[in-house]
Design a protein around this motif. Structure first.
Motif, PDB file in Angstrom:
ATOM      1  N   PHE A 275       0.226   8.823  -9.106  1.00 20.16           N
ATOM      2  CA  PHE A 275      -0.656   8.552  -7.978  1.00 20.16           C
ATOM      3  C   PHE A 275      -1.911   9.417  -8.073  1.00 20.16           C
ATOM      4  N   LEU A 276      -1.725  10.714  -8.289  1.00 20.62           N
ATOM      5  CA  LEU A 276      -2.852  11.641  -8.390  1.00 20.62           C
ATOM      6  C   LEU A 276      -3.674  11.397  -9.657  1.00 20.62           C
ATOM      7  N   GLU A 277      -3.005  10.980 -10.722  1.00 20.19           N
ATOM      8  CA  GLU A 277      -3.715  10.676 -11.976  1.00 20.19           C
ATOM      9  C   GLU A 277      -4.739   9.566 -11.775  1.00 20.19           C
ATOM     10  N   ASN A 278      -4.398   8.578 -10.962  1.00 17.85           N
ATOM     11  CA  ASN A 278      -5.331   7.483 -10.695  1.00 17.85           C
ATOM     12  C   ASN A 278      -6.556   7.960  -9.921  1.00 17.85           C
ATOM     13  N   ILE A 279      -6.379   8.928  -9.060  1.00 15.35           N
ATOM     14  CA  ILE A 279      -7.532   9.498  -8.349  1.00 15.35           C
ATOM     15  C   ILE A 279      -8.383  10.298  -9.323  1.00 15.35           C
ATOM     16  N   ILE A 280      -7.736  11.178 -10.079  1.00 15.90           N
ATOM     17  CA  ILE A 280      -8.447  12.043 -11.025  1.00 15.90           C
ATOM     18  C   ILE A 280      -9.174  11.233 -12.092  1.00 15.90           C
ATOM     19  N   MET A 281      -8.599  10.112 -12.496  1.00 17.30           N
ATOM     20  CA  MET A 281      -9.177   9.305 -13.562  1.00 17.30           C
ATOM     21  C   MET A 281     -10.576   8.790 -13.212  1.00 17.30           C
TER      22      MET A 281
ATOM     23  N   LEU B  93       0.820  -1.197   0.000  1.00 16.01           N
ATOM     24  CA  LEU B  93       0.000   0.000   0.000  1.00 16.01           C
ATOM     25  C   LEU B  93       0.868   1.266   0.000  1.00 16.01           C
ATOM     26  N   LEU B  94       0.503   2.230  -0.813  1.00 19.04           N
ATOM     27  CA  LEU B  94       1.171   3.527  -0.972  1.00 19.04           C
ATOM     28  C   LEU B  94       2.582   3.420  -1.561  1.00 19.04           C
ATOM     29  N   GLU B  95       2.866   2.315  -2.209  1.00 18.46           N
ATOM     30  CA  GLU B  95       4.175   2.152  -2.842  1.00 18.46           C
ATOM     31  C   GLU B  95       4.356   3.102  -4.024  1.00 18.46           C
ATOM     32  N   THR B  96       3.287   3.382  -4.737  1.00 18.54           N
ATOM     33  CA  THR B  96       3.416   4.211  -5.942  1.00 18.54           C
ATOM     34  C   THR B  96       3.573   5.696  -5.630  1.00 18.54           C
ATOM     35  N   TRP B  97       3.386   6.111  -4.388  1.00 17.99           N
ATOM     36  CA  TRP B  97       3.552   7.524  -4.061  1.00 17.99           C
ATOM     37  C   TRP B  97       4.981   7.956  -4.353  1.00 17.99           C
ATOM     38  N   GLY B  98       5.937   7.151  -3.980  1.00 15.32           N
ATOM     39  CA  GLY B  98       7.332   7.360  -4.346  1.00 15.32           C
ATOM     40  C   GLY B  98       7.935   8.658  -3.856  1.00 15.32           C
ATOM     41  N   ASN B  99       9.090   8.989  -4.463  1.00 18.21           N
ATOM     42  CA  ASN B  99       9.854  10.166  -4.045  1.00 18.21           C
ATOM     43  C   ASN B  99      10.005  11.196  -5.146  1.00 18.21           C
ATOM     44  N   THR B 100       9.522  10.908  -6.324  1.00 23.38           N
ATOM     45  CA  THR B 100       9.706  11.831  -7.438  1.00 23.38           C
ATOM     46  C   THR B 100       8.387  12.505  -7.807  1.00 23.38           C
ATOM     47  N   PHE B 101       8.512  13.622  -8.501  1.00 26.99           N
ATOM     48  CA  PHE B 101       7.329  14.336  -8.961  1.00 26.99           C
ATOM     49  C   PHE B 101       6.501  13.458  -9.902  1.00 26.99           C
ATOM     50  N   GLN B 102       7.155  12.708 -10.752  1.00 26.24           N
ATOM     51  CA  GLN B 102       6.448  11.851 -11.707  1.00 26.24           C
ATOM     52  C   GLN B 102       5.644  10.762 -10.991  1.00 26.24           C
ATOM     53  N   MET B 103       6.207  10.191  -9.944  1.00 28.55           N
ATOM     54  CA  MET B 103       5.482   9.157  -9.191  1.00 28.55           C
ATOM     55  C   MET B 103       4.273   9.770  -8.476  1.00 28.55           C
TER      56      MET B 103
END
Length: 159
Positions: A73-79, A59-69
């Motif tokens: 993460f936010l794209e999946n919510i917005i989608m 869980l929350l692995e895709t949040w990551g440390n980079t802006f792209q990650m």
């Protein structure tokens, strides 16, 4: 193009003698169908088959440390926000939060399963959680919109 023709055609005739589809509801259907096509294109056809074979149950692995990650993460919510907005407009029983969000959860699980089977995307628990959160956010937006104005002339379709 065929979808636009069908929407136009059905907007000018009675559908099942029980109700007449207004142009507003046909527009919502057109938006929903367009939305589904974009989600399918994004989730499946924008990737090469066999290019992704991993499974992530953390869980929350895709949040990551980079802006792209963070963006993914936010794209999946917005989608899934449009999903949560359009479903209650089209289907009366989806006006209950539990049904709308559960349907978003189920659709997200289906997307992840098909991505795993076709190897067109990673199977990630985070995607299911963020997509479900997006469906919830969309449902909340739909509720807030309903409090500020009433959509007149839209008859909800009941099958």
């Amino acid at each position: 193009m065929g979808i636009i023709w069908l929407v136009y055609r059905f907007s000018h005739m009675k559908v099942l003698d029980r109700f007449v589809c207004s142009k507003k509801i046909m527009l919502v259907w057109l938006l929903f169908i367009s939305y589904v096509i974009v989600v399918i294109e994004t989730a499946f056809f924008s990737r090469e088959p066999g290019s992704r074979k991993q499974v992530s149950l953390k869980l929350l692995e895709t949040w990551g440390n980079t802006f792209q990650m963070h963006a993914y993460f936010l794209e999946n919510i917005i989608m899934f926000i449009p999903f949560g907005i359009l479903l209650p407009v089209l289907f009366r029983h989806m006006r209950k939060m539990k049904y709308c969000v559960a349907t978003g959860f189920g659709c997200s699980c289906l997307i992840e399963a098909v991505q795993f089977i076709t190897q067109r995307g990673f199977l990630q628990v985070d995607d299911v959680v963020t997509n479900t959160a997006g469906a919830l956010a969309g449902w909340l937006i739909w509720c807030l919109m309903g409090r500020f104005w009433e959509v007149k002339g839209v008859r909800h379709l009941n099958y």
